[in-house]
Design a protein around this motif. Structure first.
Motif, PDB file in Angstrom:
ATOM      1  N   TYR A  70      -2.637  19.083  -1.539  1.00 16.03           N
ATOM      2  CA  TYR A  70      -2.206  17.839  -0.883  1.00 16.03           C
ATOM      3  C   TYR A  70      -2.354  16.607  -1.795  1.00 16.03           C
ATOM      4  O   TYR A  70      -2.108  15.501  -1.361  1.00 16.03           O
ATOM      5  CB  TYR A  70      -2.971  17.641   0.436  1.00 16.03           C
ATOM      6  N   TYR A  76       5.981  15.668   2.294  1.00 15.03           N
ATOM      7  CA  TYR A  76       5.406  15.035   3.496  1.00 15.03           C
ATOM      8  C   TYR A  76       6.030  13.670   3.779  1.00 15.03           C
ATOM      9  O   TYR A  76       6.193  13.299   4.949  1.00 15.03           O
ATOM     10  CB  TYR A  76       3.867  14.992   3.414  1.00 15.03           C
ATOM     11  N   PHE A  94       9.148  14.732   5.469  1.00 11.68           N
ATOM     12  CA  PHE A  94       8.799  15.308   6.779  1.00 11.68           C
ATOM     13  C   PHE A  94       8.480  14.196   7.788  1.00 11.68           C
ATOM     14  O   PHE A  94       8.894  14.239   8.948  1.00 11.68           O
ATOM     15  CB  PHE A  94       7.596  16.228   6.556  1.00 11.68           C
ATOM     16  N   HIS A  95       7.781  13.172   7.329  1.00 12.90           N
ATOM     17  CA  HIS A  95       7.337  12.112   8.254  1.00 12.90           C
ATOM     18  C   HIS A  95       8.372  11.007   8.446  1.00 12.90           C
ATOM     19  O   HIS A  95       8.462  10.432   9.530  1.00 12.90           O
ATOM     20  CB  HIS A  95       6.032  11.495   7.759  1.00 12.90           C
ATOM     21  N   GLY A 118      -6.544  13.944   9.583  1.00 13.56           N
ATOM     22  CA  GLY A 118      -5.593  14.733   8.786  1.00 13.56           C
ATOM     23  C   GLY A 118      -4.220  14.107   8.890  1.00 13.56           C
ATOM     24  O   GLY A 118      -3.207  14.775   9.067  1.00 13.56           O
ATOM     25  N   ALA A 145      -2.254  12.681   6.790  1.00 12.40           N
ATOM     26  CA  ALA A 145      -1.315  12.791   5.656  1.00 12.40           C
ATOM     27  C   ALA A 145      -0.753  11.404   5.333  1.00 12.40           C
ATOM     28  O   ALA A 145      -1.516  10.456   5.148  1.00 12.40           O
ATOM     29  CB  ALA A 145      -0.229  13.829   5.931  1.00 12.40           C
ATOM     30  N   ASP A 170      -7.669  10.987   6.063  1.00 15.29           N
ATOM     31  CA  ASP A 170      -7.199  12.202   5.387  1.00 15.29           C
ATOM     32  C   ASP A 170      -8.059  12.455   4.158  1.00 15.29           C
ATOM     33  O   ASP A 170      -8.604  11.521   3.564  1.00 15.29           O
ATOM     34  CB  ASP A 170      -5.723  12.079   4.985  1.00 15.29           C
ATOM     35  N   TYR A 171      -8.143  13.738   3.785  1.00 23.35           N
ATOM     36  CA  TYR A 171      -8.956  14.121   2.637  1.00 23.35           C
ATOM     37  C   TYR A 171      -8.210  13.931   1.320  1.00 23.35           C
ATOM     38  O   TYR A 171      -8.821  13.887   0.251  1.00 23.35           O
ATOM     39  CB  TYR A 171      -9.391  15.585   2.788  1.00 23.35           C
ATOM     40  N   PHE A 189      -2.441  10.867  -0.500  1.00 26.43           N
ATOM     41  CA  PHE A 189      -1.767  10.600   0.773  1.00 26.43           C
ATOM     42  C   PHE A 189      -2.279   9.281   1.373  1.00 26.43           C
ATOM     43  O   PHE A 189      -1.494   8.469   1.875  1.00 26.43           O
ATOM     44  CB  PHE A 189      -2.018  11.742   1.765  1.00 26.43           C
ATOM     45  N   ASP A 212     -13.463  13.210   5.335  1.00 27.78           N
ATOM     46  CA  ASP A 212     -13.460  14.649   5.585  1.00 27.78           C
ATOM     47  C   ASP A 212     -13.656  14.866   7.083  1.00 27.78           C
ATOM     48  O   ASP A 212     -14.669  14.428   7.650  1.00 27.78           O
ATOM     49  CB  ASP A 212     -14.610  15.284   4.781  1.00 27.78           C
ATOM     50  N   ALA A 213     -12.701  15.551   7.695  1.00 29.08           N
ATOM     51  CA  ALA A 213     -12.755  15.801   9.144  1.00 29.08           C
ATOM     52  C   ALA A 213     -14.027  16.537   9.542  1.00 29.08           C
ATOM     53  O   ALA A 213     -14.456  16.467  10.695  1.00 29.08           O
ATOM     54  CB  ALA A 213     -11.539  16.626   9.552  1.00 29.08           C
ATOM     55  N   ALA A 259      -3.227  16.838  14.036  1.00 30.41           N
ATOM     56  CA  ALA A 259      -1.958  17.577  13.952  1.00 30.41           C
ATOM     57  C   ALA A 259      -1.961  18.459  12.711  1.00 30.41           C
ATOM     58  O   ALA A 259      -2.161  17.959  11.593  1.00 30.41           O
ATOM     59  CB  ALA A 259      -0.775  16.603  13.905  1.00 30.41           C
ATOM     60  N   ASN A 260      -1.760  19.730  12.908  1.00 31.49           N
ATOM     61  CA  ASN A 260      -1.658  20.704  11.809  1.00 31.49           C
ATOM     62  C   ASN A 260      -2.848  20.584  10.850  1.00 31.49           C
ATOM     63  O   ASN A 260      -2.683  20.652   9.633  1.00 31.49           O
ATOM     64  CB  ASN A 260      -0.340  20.525  11.039  1.00 31.49           C
ATOM     65  N   LEU A 310      -8.889  23.507   7.411  1.00 34.62           N
ATOM     66  CA  LEU A 310     -10.294  23.138   7.203  1.00 34.62           C
ATOM     67  C   LEU A 310     -11.116  24.369   6.842  1.00 34.62           C
ATOM     68  O   LEU A 310     -10.857  25.468   7.324  1.00 34.62           O
ATOM     69  CB  LEU A 310     -10.868  22.516   8.486  1.00 34.62           C
TER      70      LEU A 310
END
Ligand SMILES: C[S@@+](CC[C@H](N)C(=O)[O-])C[C@H]1O[C@@H](n2cnc3c(N)ncnc32)[C@H](O)[C@@H]1O
Length: 252
Positions: free
Chosen positions: A5, A14, A17-18, A62, A64, A83-84, A88, A134-135, A151-152, A157
């Motif tokens: 990522y 991404y 995609f977004h 997350g 993105a 996001d990690y 992003f 970090d989630a 989402a996704n 993880l």
């Protein structure tokens, strides 16, 4: 393994995609148009916006490059995207600041098309903040939230259970937790002993929804589930078509 990522390839995929239009993502007749606009549908189809209080707070874990984070800002006074991927988060920050960012769409081999990702007009970008995190160990004081969207995320993880265990302390009583995922469990992201489902246990097939229920149902009620198709374009002639399951939870 290096973090995919952080790569140019996934950054471009991404952003498309977004933020890509239907014509930019899927210029083919007969393609799965119902799978377009996934980050928008994660909000419009899964969040009960009518029950949000004025000035609601939302967390997109997350996130993105942040499209769902911006969509949450249509309904919430403050939205944090975490996001990690530093890359992003940096690009999402540019979108919050400038409203647009240029990028390259891969078409074939090294052939690309320059495009611009744009935050839709009408979204108050100053309601949104992006941060690296970090989630599985979110910072101590993000406060509490009326909505959390993941989402996704869970099948990317290392220890999704750690993220789930933190959610009761983050979601306000009556608040919403939306988890979407195609449940693509892969050892390269999640050691099998941390998978939430997708295996046999004591002779019984255990699904990820079973695992989510086991982790969440003491503190959350399951409102329902939905099937959400989504489409990621790799290049002009190759796509990933997937169907995520959204599970929608209400904090007891
Ligand atoms: C499959 S993408 C989904 C992104 C976005 N929510 C969406 O639906 O398009 C997974 C995202 O989770 C992020 N991620 C992976 N591990 C993470 C972690 N430990 N904490 C926070 N984010 C993470 C990745 O950087 C990536 O942006």
């Amino acid at each position: 393994m290096s973090n995919p990522y952080e790569s140019d390839k996934l950054l471009g995929e991404y952003l498309l995609f977004h933020y890509g239009s239907a014509a930019e993502v899927l210029p083919w007749s007969g393609g799965p148009v119902a799978a377009l606009d996934y980050p928008v549908r994660c909000v419009t189809e899964c969040v009960d916006v009518a029950s949000l209080p004025p000035g609601a707070r939302a967390l997109d874990v997350g996130c993105a490059v942040g499209r769902a984070t911006f969509e949450l800002a249509r309904h919430c006074g403050e939205v944090i995207g975490v996001d990690y991927s530093r890359r992003f988060v940096e690009v999402a920050g540019v979108l919050a600041r400038d409203g647009a960012v240029p990028y390259q769409r891969t078409d074939e081999g090294a052939l690309t098309t320059p495009l611009i990702a744009t935050v839709p007009a009408g979204i108050q970008r100053d309601r949104v903040k992006f941060e690296h995190g970090d989630a599985q160990k979110l910072r101590d004081s993000p406060g509490s939230f009326d909505v959390i969207l993941a989402a996704n995320l869970i099948d990317r993880l290392r220890e999704p259970g750690k993220f789930l265990a933190r959610t009761p302390s983050l979601v306000r009583s009556g608040g919403q937790l939306v988890i979407t995922s195609p449940y693509t469990w892969l050892e390269e992201f999640t050691p099998p002993n941390h998978w939430l489902g997708g295996f046999i246990e004591n002779g019984v097939a255990r699904t990820t929804l079973d695992g989510l229920s086991r982790a969440l149902s003491d503190r959350f009620a399951l409102v329902g589930t939905k099937d959400l198709p989504f489409l990621i374009r790799e290049h002009a002639r190759k796509y990933q078509w997937s169907v995520a399951q959204a599970s929608i939870w209400r904090r007891k």
